[in-house]
Structures are given as structure tokens and as C-alpha cells.
Design an enzyme around this catalytic site. Structure first.
Site, PDB file in Angstrom:
ATOM      1  N   ASP A  27      -7.010  -1.244  -4.664  1.00  0.00           N
ATOM      2  CA  ASP A  27      -8.084  -0.862  -3.746  1.00  0.00           C
ATOM      3  C   ASP A  27      -8.990   0.198  -4.376  1.00  0.00           C
ATOM      4  O   ASP A  27     -10.214   0.148  -4.222  1.00  0.00           O
ATOM      5  CB  ASP A  27      -7.503  -0.326  -2.432  1.00  0.00           C
ATOM      6  CG  ASP A  27      -6.664  -1.349  -1.689  1.00  0.00           C
ATOM      7  OD1 ASP A  27      -6.908  -2.566  -1.841  1.00  0.00           O
ATOM      8  OD2 ASP A  27      -5.757  -0.926  -0.947  1.00  0.00           O
ATOM      9  N   ASP A  83       0.860  -1.185   0.000  1.00  0.00           N
ATOM     10  CA  ASP A  83       0.000   0.000   0.000  1.00  0.00           C
ATOM     11  C   ASP A  83       0.894   1.232   0.000  1.00  0.00           C
ATOM     12  O   ASP A  83       1.992   1.209   0.581  1.00  0.00           O
ATOM     13  CB  ASP A  83      -0.909   0.010   1.222  1.00  0.00           C
ATOM     14  CG  ASP A  83      -2.037  -1.003   1.144  1.00  0.00           C
ATOM     15  OD1 ASP A  83      -2.447  -1.357   0.023  1.00  0.00           O
ATOM     16  OD2 ASP A  83      -2.523  -1.428   2.201  1.00  0.00           O
TER      17      ASP A  83
END
Length: 156
Positions: free
Chosen positions: A134, A116
Site C-alpha cells: 500500500d 495488513d
């Protein structure tokens, strides 16, 4: 005659997958863990590792999360197969979800965690760090919900 189904839309999933993976490998090659660069006052590129799912739930459940991603991916491919090619909004939304799910699945299987790096905050409020996969999943879910309201109603 060849059936014109929604599998044509897998090209979108493929693009999302490769852009997501390329962005994550770029982060892995350019950043140290937790290294951060401010881009805007409310946005940074920050490398973190997520060993769970959204917001780090199911932390450490790598194989369960991989199995769920595979099941969902299979269901989406089946839905695309059953859909008509012209169901643009629904097929596009499913393709975004699939590309994102496969991007995060690749990370879990290859790295053992999800990379991330998109970091948003406003003052004291900090949103959990996320990635392109995401984004695709969230946008895809929103568009899928929208597409469910746009379907023609059956008359009795």
C-alpha cells in the site's frame, strides 16, 4: 539494436514485491490475528486481514479485485514498454505501483485476503491499517502525478 525502454525499471517492482511478501509472511509467522505491538506512541505493528480493497471497500469481491489488479498491472507493463528508459521519475513511479499491486494480488490469490500490519494513530484518530504494498502504491501514485507536471510541453 535493442530498444532502451522502461522495462528495465521492473527490477524496482520485483524488489517491492519480494520485500512486501517477505514482510507479510513474517507477520503471519510471528503474530496472531489482531495481535499488536506498540513501536512508538503513534505507531504499532498490528496483524489484520483485509478482504476488500483500500479502506475495506469492495469487501468480499476477491475475484473482481484480482481482475482489476491484473488489468492495471498489464497496463503498467505496457506503459513501461512504451516509455524511454530515461524517463526516470515516471518509470520509477509505475514500478512502485506495479510492485505493490502484485504484492496485494498475491495475497488475495494465495490467502484469500490481504495481510495488513502498519497501524498509525494520533489520539482518537486512527488510520486504516496498511502494508508495504500500500505504501508503494501511494508513493507511486504521488510520484506519477508529479511526473505528469514535469513533462515538457509540446509547442505548436
Amino acid at each position: 539494436m535493442k530498444k532502451e525502454n522502461g522495462l528495465y525499471w521492473l527490477i524496482i517492482s520485483t524488489i517491492v514485491f519480494f520485500v512486501d511478501i517477505a514482510s507479510k509472511f513474517w507477520i503471519l509467522n510471528k503474530f496472531n490475528l489482531y495481535e499488536s505491538i506498540n513501536v512508538l506512541p503513534f505507531f504499532s505493528i498490528t496483524y489484520v486481514q483485509n478482504i476488500g480493497a483500500a479502506f475495506s471497500i469492495f469487501e468480499g469481491q476477491r475475484w473482481m479485485l484480482a481482475a482489476v489488479a491484473l488489468l492495471i498491472s498489464g497496463a503498467i507493463v505496457y506503459m513501461l514498454y512504451r516509455n524511454k528508459r530515461q524517463q526516470k521519475l515516471e518509470n520509477f513511479s509505475l514500478s512502485l505501483i506495479l510492485g505493490g499491486a502484485l504484492g496485494n494480488l498475491f495475497d488475495r490469490l494465495y490467502h484469500g485476503f490481504v495481510v495488513d500490519f502498519l497501524d498509525v494513530n494520533f489520539g482518537c484518530w486512527h488510520y486504516p491499517t496498511f502494508n508495504i504494498a500500500d505504501c508503494a502504491i501511494c508513493i507511486g501514485i504521488g510520484l506519477f502525478i508529479l511526473s505528469s507536471y514535469k513533462k515538457p510541453q509540446k509547442t505548436e
